[in-house]
Design a protein around this motif. Structure first.
Motif, PDB file in Angstrom:
ATOM      1  N   PHE A  13       0.982  -1.331  -0.031  1.00 27.67           N
ATOM      2  CA  PHE A  13       0.067   0.222   0.047  1.00 27.67           C
ATOM      3  C   PHE A  13       0.910   1.551   0.022  1.00 27.67           C
ATOM      4  CE2 PHE A  13      -1.974   3.387   2.837  1.00 27.67           C
ATOM      5  CZ  PHE A  13      -2.920   3.717   1.787  1.00 27.67           C
ATOM      6  N   LEU A  14       1.961   1.311   0.945  1.00 28.44           N
ATOM      7  CA  LEU A  14       2.827   2.500   0.887  1.00 28.44           C
ATOM      8  C   LEU A  14       3.510   2.597  -0.426  1.00 28.44           C
ATOM      9  CD1 LEU A  14       3.855   2.072   4.424  1.00 28.44           C
ATOM     10  CD2 LEU A  14       2.126   3.839   3.528  1.00 28.44           C
ATOM     11  N   GLN A  15       3.890   1.530  -1.123  1.00 26.78           N
ATOM     12  CA  GLN A  15       4.623   1.664  -2.300  1.00 26.78           C
ATOM     13  C   GLN A  15       4.040   2.044  -3.347  1.00 26.78           C
ATOM     14  OE1 GLN A  15       8.309   1.398  -2.461  1.00 26.78           O
ATOM     15  NE2 GLN A  15       7.562   2.345  -4.403  1.00 26.78           N
ATOM     16  N   VAL A  16       2.598   1.670  -3.443  1.00 27.17           N
ATOM     17  CA  VAL A  16       1.928   1.887  -4.577  1.00 27.17           C
ATOM     18  C   VAL A  16       1.268   3.452  -4.307  1.00 27.17           C
ATOM     19  CG1 VAL A  16      -0.589   1.595  -5.462  1.00 27.17           C
ATOM     20  CG2 VAL A  16       0.996  -0.464  -4.969  1.00 27.17           C
ATOM     21  N   SER A  17       0.945   3.745  -3.333  1.00 22.20           N
ATOM     22  CA  SER A  17       0.354   5.309  -2.809  1.00 22.20           C
ATOM     23  C   SER A  17       1.709   6.130  -3.285  1.00 22.20           C
ATOM     24  CB  SER A  17       0.170   5.280  -1.474  1.00 22.20           C
ATOM     25  OG  SER A  17      -0.168   6.537  -1.218  1.00 22.20           O
ATOM     26  N   ALA A  18       2.891   5.675  -2.844  1.00 26.35           N
ATOM     27  CA  ALA A  18       3.954   6.630  -3.402  1.00 26.35           C
ATOM     28  C   ALA A  18       4.294   6.824  -4.668  1.00 26.35           C
ATOM     29  CB  ALA A  18       5.383   6.098  -2.748  1.00 26.35           C
ATOM     30  N   ASP A  19       4.182   5.513  -5.431  1.00 25.01           N
ATOM     31  CA  ASP A  19       4.210   5.587  -6.945  1.00 25.01           C
ATOM     32  C   ASP A  19       3.397   6.299  -7.502  1.00 25.01           C
ATOM     33  OD1 ASP A  19       6.679   3.856  -6.387  1.00 25.01           O
ATOM     34  OD2 ASP A  19       5.734   1.967  -7.058  1.00 25.01           O
ATOM     35  N   LEU A  20       1.781   6.103  -7.260  1.00 26.65           N
ATOM     36  CA  LEU A  20       0.959   6.750  -8.020  1.00 26.65           C
ATOM     37  C   LEU A  20       0.854   8.282  -7.658  1.00 26.65           C
ATOM     38  CD1 LEU A  20      -1.956   4.177  -7.465  1.00 26.65           C
ATOM     39  CD2 LEU A  20      -0.633   4.799  -9.728  1.00 26.65           C
ATOM     40  N   ASN A  21       1.116   8.644  -6.538  1.00 29.47           N
ATOM     41  CA  ASN A  21       1.316   9.949  -6.299  1.00 29.47           C
ATOM     42  C   ASN A  21       2.453  10.758  -6.893  1.00 29.47           C
ATOM     43  OD1 ASN A  21      -0.969  10.690  -4.516  1.00 29.47           O
ATOM     44  ND2 ASN A  21       0.158   9.357  -2.800  1.00 29.47           N
ATOM     45  N   SER A  22       3.427  10.040  -7.122  1.00 31.03           N
ATOM     46  CA  SER A  22       4.578  10.507  -8.109  1.00 31.03           C
ATOM     47  C   SER A  22       4.250  10.830  -9.471  1.00 31.03           C
ATOM     48  CB  SER A  22       5.779   9.574  -8.012  1.00 31.03           C
ATOM     49  OG  SER A  22       6.847   9.931  -8.830  1.00 31.03           O
ATOM     50  N   VAL A  23       3.351   9.835  -9.935  1.00 33.15           N
ATOM     51  CA  VAL A  23       2.869   9.952 -11.414  1.00 33.15           C
ATOM     52  C   VAL A  23       1.835  10.993 -11.384  1.00 33.15           C
ATOM     53  CG1 VAL A  23       1.220   8.848 -12.902  1.00 33.15           C
ATOM     54  CG2 VAL A  23       2.917   7.643 -12.065  1.00 33.15           C
TER      55      VAL A  23
END
Length: 82
Positions: A13-23
């Motif tokens: 969850f934390l990694q997906v959240s960080a990755d999507l927020n970066s996009v």
């Protein structure tokens, strides 16, 4: 749920959240804050993260409060007190 699964879900969850927020952040820089395509992307990603949090992670954090990230702890604790 086993602790190992809860830990894995939290990590993902934390990694997906960080990755999507970066996009979203990168697209805003490229497109502009008021671009309709950017707004659509931001809304879609926000919905995905919102459902993942509310439908999965809230239960994980309720069952395993020690896994709740500090950045979410205040919000989660406020919900618990309501």
């Amino acid at each position: 749920m086993k602790l190992e699964n809860a830990e894995f879900l939290t990590k993902v969850f934390l990694q997906v959240s960080a990755d999507l927020n970066s996009v979203v952040y990168d697209d805003r820089a490229d497109s502009g804050e008021h671009d309709p395509d950017y707004l659509k992307l931001r809304r879609g990603i926000g919905e995905v993260l919102g459902v993942l949090y509310s439908e999965v992670m809230v239960k994980v954090f309720k069952d395993f409060p020690d896994l709740t990230p500090a950045m979410l702890r205040d919000d989660y604790e406020d919900d618990e007190n309501d």
